[in-house]
Scaffold this motif. Structure first.
Motif, PDB file in Angstrom:
ATOM      1  N   CYS A 114       0.834  -1.213   0.000  1.00 24.74           N
ATOM      2  CA  CYS A 114       0.000   0.000   0.000  1.00 24.74           C
ATOM      3  C   CYS A 114       0.862   1.253   0.000  1.00 24.74           C
ATOM      4  O   CYS A 114       0.612   2.194  -0.757  1.00 24.74           O
ATOM      5  CB  CYS A 114      -0.940   0.001   1.199  1.00 24.74           C
ATOM      6  N   GLU A 115       1.877   1.270   0.834  1.00 25.05           N
ATOM      7  CA  GLU A 115       2.747   2.438   0.901  1.00 25.05           C
ATOM      8  C   GLU A 115       3.518   2.635  -0.399  1.00 25.05           C
ATOM      9  O   GLU A 115       3.706   3.768  -0.838  1.00 25.05           O
ATOM     10  CB  GLU A 115       3.697   2.335   2.084  1.00 25.05           C
ATOM     11  N   ASN A 116       3.936   1.539  -1.035  1.00 29.18           N
ATOM     12  CA  ASN A 116       4.635   1.656  -2.319  1.00 29.18           C
ATOM     13  C   ASN A 116       3.728   2.282  -3.372  1.00 29.18           C
ATOM     14  O   ASN A 116       4.162   3.130  -4.151  1.00 29.18           O
ATOM     15  CB  ASN A 116       5.127   0.288  -2.801  1.00 29.18           C
ATOM     16  N   LEU A 117       2.483   1.869  -3.392  1.00 29.37           N
ATOM     17  CA  LEU A 117       1.538   2.422  -4.358  1.00 29.37           C
ATOM     18  C   LEU A 117       1.290   3.906  -4.084  1.00 29.37           C
ATOM     19  O   LEU A 117       1.276   4.719  -5.003  1.00 29.37           O
ATOM     20  CB  LEU A 117       0.223   1.641  -4.331  1.00 29.37           C
ATOM     21  N   ILE A 118       1.122   4.260  -2.817  1.00 29.03           N
ATOM     22  CA  ILE A 118       0.895   5.664  -2.459  1.00 29.03           C
ATOM     23  C   ILE A 118       2.126   6.501  -2.812  1.00 29.03           C
ATOM     24  O   ILE A 118       1.999   7.602  -3.360  1.00 29.03           O
ATOM     25  CB  ILE A 118       0.530   5.798  -0.972  1.00 29.03           C
ATOM     26  N   ARG A 119       3.317   5.974  -2.536  1.00 32.74           N
ATOM     27  CA  ARG A 119       4.552   6.685  -2.898  1.00 32.74           C
ATOM     28  C   ARG A 119       4.616   6.911  -4.411  1.00 32.74           C
ATOM     29  O   ARG A 119       4.983   7.996  -4.871  1.00 32.74           O
ATOM     30  CB  ARG A 119       5.782   5.888  -2.469  1.00 32.74           C
ATOM     31  N   TYR A 128      -8.103   5.943  -5.022  1.00 27.63           N
ATOM     32  CA  TYR A 128      -8.679   5.296  -6.202  1.00 27.63           C
ATOM     33  C   TYR A 128      -7.877   4.053  -6.580  1.00 27.63           C
ATOM     34  O   TYR A 128      -8.436   2.974  -6.785  1.00 27.63           O
ATOM     35  CB  TYR A 128      -8.702   6.310  -7.356  1.00 27.63           C
ATOM     36  N   PHE A 129      -6.552   4.194  -6.663  1.00 28.58           N
ATOM     37  CA  PHE A 129      -5.719   3.069  -7.073  1.00 28.58           C
ATOM     38  C   PHE A 129      -5.581   2.018  -5.970  1.00 28.58           C
ATOM     39  O   PHE A 129      -5.453   0.828  -6.274  1.00 28.58           O
ATOM     40  CB  PHE A 129      -4.351   3.546  -7.557  1.00 28.58           C
ATOM     41  N   LEU A 130      -5.623   2.423  -4.704  1.00 24.61           N
ATOM     42  CA  LEU A 130      -5.621   1.421  -3.634  1.00 24.61           C
ATOM     43  C   LEU A 130      -6.838   0.524  -3.754  1.00 24.61           C
ATOM     44  O   LEU A 130      -6.751  -0.694  -3.631  1.00 24.61           O
ATOM     45  CB  LEU A 130      -5.596   2.092  -2.255  1.00 24.61           C
ATOM     46  N   TYR A 150      -8.518  -5.113  -4.049  1.00 24.88           N
ATOM     47  CA  TYR A 150      -9.968  -5.175  -3.883  1.00 24.88           C
ATOM     48  C   TYR A 150     -10.380  -5.731  -2.529  1.00 24.88           C
ATOM     49  O   TYR A 150     -11.470  -5.449  -2.064  1.00 24.88           O
ATOM     50  CB  TYR A 150     -10.620  -5.978  -5.019  1.00 24.88           C
ATOM     51  N   GLN A 151      -9.501  -6.495  -1.871  1.00 21.41           N
ATOM     52  CA  GLN A 151      -9.865  -7.027  -0.555  1.00 21.41           C
ATOM     53  C   GLN A 151      -9.692  -5.983   0.551  1.00 21.41           C
ATOM     54  O   GLN A 151     -10.135  -6.168   1.661  1.00 21.41           O
ATOM     55  CB  GLN A 151      -9.071  -8.300  -0.235  1.00 21.41           C
ATOM     56  N   LEU A 152      -9.077  -4.856   0.211  1.00 19.34           N
ATOM     57  CA  LEU A 152      -8.900  -3.767   1.175  1.00 19.34           C
ATOM     58  C   LEU A 152     -10.208  -2.990   1.271  1.00 19.34           C
ATOM     59  O   LEU A 152     -10.725  -2.505   0.276  1.00 19.34           O
ATOM     60  CB  LEU A 152      -7.764  -2.859   0.704  1.00 19.34           C
ATOM     61  N   SER A 153     -10.748  -2.890   2.459  1.00 21.06           N
ATOM     62  CA  SER A 153     -12.053  -2.235   2.633  1.00 21.06           C
ATOM     63  C   SER A 153     -11.926  -0.718   2.504  1.00 21.06           C
ATOM     64  O   SER A 153     -10.843  -0.150   2.636  1.00 21.06           O
ATOM     65  CB  SER A 153     -12.631  -2.578   4.007  1.00 21.06           C
ATOM     66  N   VAL A 205     -13.394   8.290   1.040  1.00 20.21           N
ATOM     67  CA  VAL A 205     -12.830   7.361   0.058  1.00 20.21           C
ATOM     68  C   VAL A 205     -13.824   7.149  -1.082  1.00 20.21           C
ATOM     69  O   VAL A 205     -13.451   7.190  -2.257  1.00 20.21           O
ATOM     70  CB  VAL A 205     -12.443   6.019   0.717  1.00 20.21           C
ATOM     71  N   VAL A 206     -15.085   6.955  -0.743  1.00 19.34           N
ATOM     72  CA  VAL A 206     -16.121   6.777  -1.765  1.00 19.34           C
ATOM     73  C   VAL A 206     -16.170   8.014  -2.663  1.00 19.34           C
ATOM     74  O   VAL A 206     -16.206   7.907  -3.898  1.00 19.34           O
ATOM     75  CB  VAL A 206     -17.505   6.514  -1.121  1.00 19.34           C
ATOM     76  N   HIS A 207     -16.163   9.190  -2.058  1.00 15.85           N
ATOM     77  CA  HIS A 207     -16.183  10.436  -2.820  1.00 15.85           C
ATOM     78  C   HIS A 207     -14.954  10.539  -3.727  1.00 15.85           C
ATOM     79  O   HIS A 207     -15.068  10.956  -4.887  1.00 15.85           O
ATOM     80  CB  HIS A 207     -16.251  11.646  -1.889  1.00 15.85           C
ATOM     81  N   SER A 208     -13.796  10.174  -3.213  1.00 10.99           N
ATOM     82  CA  SER A 208     -12.563  10.258  -4.000  1.00 10.99           C
ATOM     83  C   SER A 208     -12.619   9.358  -5.225  1.00 10.99           C
ATOM     84  O   SER A 208     -12.232   9.769  -6.324  1.00 10.99           O
ATOM     85  CB  SER A 208     -11.357   9.863  -3.137  1.00 10.99           C
ATOM     86  N   ILE A 209     -13.102   8.153  -5.047  1.00  7.52           N
ATOM     87  CA  ILE A 209     -13.195   7.206  -6.158  1.00  7.52           C
ATOM     88  C   ILE A 209     -14.173   7.728  -7.214  1.00  7.52           C
ATOM     89  O   ILE A 209     -13.877   7.723  -8.413  1.00  7.52           O
ATOM     90  CB  ILE A 209     -13.603   5.808  -5.642  1.00  7.52           C
TER      91      ILE A 209
END
Length: 131
Positions: free
Chosen positions: A37-42, A73-75, A80-83, A98-102
């Motif tokens: 997750c942190e790699n994706l955010i970075r 959005y990308f997380l 997909y198993q991440l709530s 999060v819903v709004h961001s997506i």
């Protein structure tokens, strides 16, 4: 129990296509570890040339908000198993944020070519990251 429409040739083709797509998605998705997750955010924040440390801040600068929305959005897309609540907890936000961001990224990609270009470039970098 099988539905009646699966007994037709068209129904069987649709069922096989569904299984193939789902199998592909399961292979594509990575396990949602803290490190992944942190790699994706970075990756997302580096794309926007914003410091990773600003990801969890309360800043309302447009550049940071857009980067944060893309990260959420990308997380959700990649893990997909991440709530929604799990993503929200990481950013110290509500799940509704999060819903709004997506939704915001999906809507902006339809109408804003610059945002669509960012989405495509980030997706390319994510694909390269998982090679």
């Amino acid at each position: 129990m099988y539905q009646a429409h699966y007994l037709t040739e068209q129904g069987i083709k649709e069922y096989k296509a569904t299984i193939s797509r789902q199998h592909f998605l399961d292979l594509k998705r990575k396990k949602a570890t803290q490190e992944n997750c942190e790699n994706l955010i970075r990756l997302v924040f580096n794309h926007f040339k914003i410091s990773f440390e600003l990801a969890k801040t309360k800043s309302r600068k447009r550049e940071i908000i857009i980067a944060r929305q893309f990260a959420m959005y990308f997380l959700r897309q990649e893990f997909y198993q991440l709530s929604l609540q799990g993503i929200a907890d990481y950013f110290d936000k509500d799940h509704s944020t999060v819903v709004h961001s997506i939704k915001q990224i999906n809507n902006l990609c339809e109408y804003d070519s610059e945002i669509k270009e960012h989405q495509e470039k980030i997706m390319q970098r994510i694909i390269e990251m998982y090679k």
